[in-house]
Write an enzyme that holds these catalytic residues in place. Sequence first.
Site, PDB file in Angstrom:
ATOM      1  N   GLU A  20       0.860  -1.190   0.000  1.00  0.00           N
ATOM      2  CA  GLU A  20       0.000   0.000   0.000  1.00  0.00           C
ATOM      3  C   GLU A  20       0.895   1.238   0.000  1.00  0.00           C
ATOM      4  O   GLU A  20       1.796   1.361   0.830  1.00  0.00           O
ATOM      5  CB  GLU A  20      -0.912   0.002   1.239  1.00  0.00           C
ATOM      6  N   ASP A  47       5.320   2.382  -3.705  1.00  0.00           N
ATOM      7  CA  ASP A  47       4.579   2.827  -4.883  1.00  0.00           C
ATOM      8  C   ASP A  47       4.373   1.633  -5.811  1.00  0.00           C
ATOM      9  O   ASP A  47       5.343   1.047  -6.310  1.00  0.00           O
ATOM     10  CB  ASP A  47       5.367   3.929  -5.598  1.00  0.00           C
ATOM     11  N   CYS A  91     -13.695  -1.058  -8.734  1.00  0.00           N
ATOM     12  CA  CYS A  91     -15.062  -0.884  -8.250  1.00  0.00           C
ATOM     13  C   CYS A  91     -15.719   0.193  -9.101  1.00  0.00           C
ATOM     14  O   CYS A  91     -16.191   1.213  -8.603  1.00  0.00           O
ATOM     15  CB  CYS A  91     -15.072  -0.509  -6.777  1.00  0.00           C
TER      16      CYS A  91
END
Length: 491
Positions: free
Chosen positions: A316, A341, A416
């Site tokens: 993350e 990253d 999403c």
Amino acid sequence: MSQRRYADGYRKLRRADAPRRVAFGVLSEVTSSGAFANIVLPKALRRIRREEPFDDRDAAFTSELVHGTLRARGRLDWVLARHVSRPLGDLDPEVLDLLRLGAHQLLDMRVPDHAAVSATVDVAREHMTDGRVRMVNAVLRAVAREEVGRMDEEIARIEDGDARLAVAHSHPEWMVRAFRSALDAHGYDEAELEDVLAADNEAPIVSLAARPGLIGVEELCEEAEDVLSARVATGLVSRCAVLLASGDPARLPSIRQGLAGVQDEGSQLAAQICAEAPLIGRGDSSWLDLCAGPGGKAALLGALAAGRGAHVVANEIHPHRARLVERTTRALGTVEVVSGDGRTFGGQGTQWPLGSFDRVLVDAPCTGMGSMRRRPESRWRRAPGDVDGLVELQERLVDRARALTRPGGVMTYVTCSPHRRETRDQVERLLGAGGWELLDAVALADSLAVEPLAVPDCAGRVDGGGAGRTLQLWGHRHGTDSMFVAVLRRL
């Protein structure tokens, strides 16, 4: 003292009721600081319970006040603009929040008009000057005087079809067009557009994920029934899911201990697909979640990996979100959380050489158009221009994931969002570069889901994908967030 002076003094002293006070505070925080209601509201409810009597019915009413107001914002603003003499954007944000809160009660809830107006004005008196209080009172009384059905008739007369749907279903007009394009891109009939928009405005059921090896679905059901006295059911899509009719999941010991988590069924299914996609060649022990925050998919992957002797690296980019991933996966010994990253993760000189992962999940940052029933405020924070930057970021992440996946390994790309540029176009770009084959995500999903998803045969086809298919879940069809999943195997 005259009767009028007594009445005025009583109104100034009378405290607004707790649900509306809490709702207004949450709406103000969402507006002023860019907070998300699904994070702020639970904290506010726990705080008010400590301070004064406040039962589950109060909490449910407060939740509807907040989420209903945010979902209906577009239509509410269209109505309010008919009764305010200047542009709504010129109003003080707190005044506008309160007008929306009152209008939602008048138009969408079974609250008597007099109660909706007077109780909302009580909140205004606690926070605003007399002039603004009078304005809130006057505007809400004008809305209350509208004839039943009159506004729906006026909306139905809007000539432009997309503009009419945007007002009727409270979406930005550009998103209406984007959803129309997405239906076509994924092989669905554009006639489903209104159902897509309507599903965005339905309150979602809370779904929990029982993490395999840590807690079973039946055990989680029993715990929720005992602790929350709530009605529960097993999932409709994911075999790991427990559906919760009411109650605060944070009160469950299994949630606090990391044995289970709050996670949409579509998200659960995406993680399961990533774990079960067929590999070719050597082992299946090294998995990577390239964009792991906030950690729901990483935790489910970690639980599935534990049963197969595999190890998950959860990356993350933001350190504070990496700490959240650590908390989410704390009950698992199979997840290693790092912060870097994703566009440059691994490679020469690191412990993760290129081509070293058997499975890579890219749950890419996106517009979030598929989760707006859970975060309705986000639809008003996005602009069409945001898509360009997100698509570029997705391309960089996918290219890095491609380099990190071993030959015969699989990369699962998830967003999403059903937006065409974030989904189908990304997959076609990757296939066009060569070296990958598209697997059948629909068949994988059907083999893992509670029951087949009834995806039309024509859906999920992409140029260069051969017999493979992508999977697009829809709120109106599957009751999940509108999650997109593509599974590609490196040749």
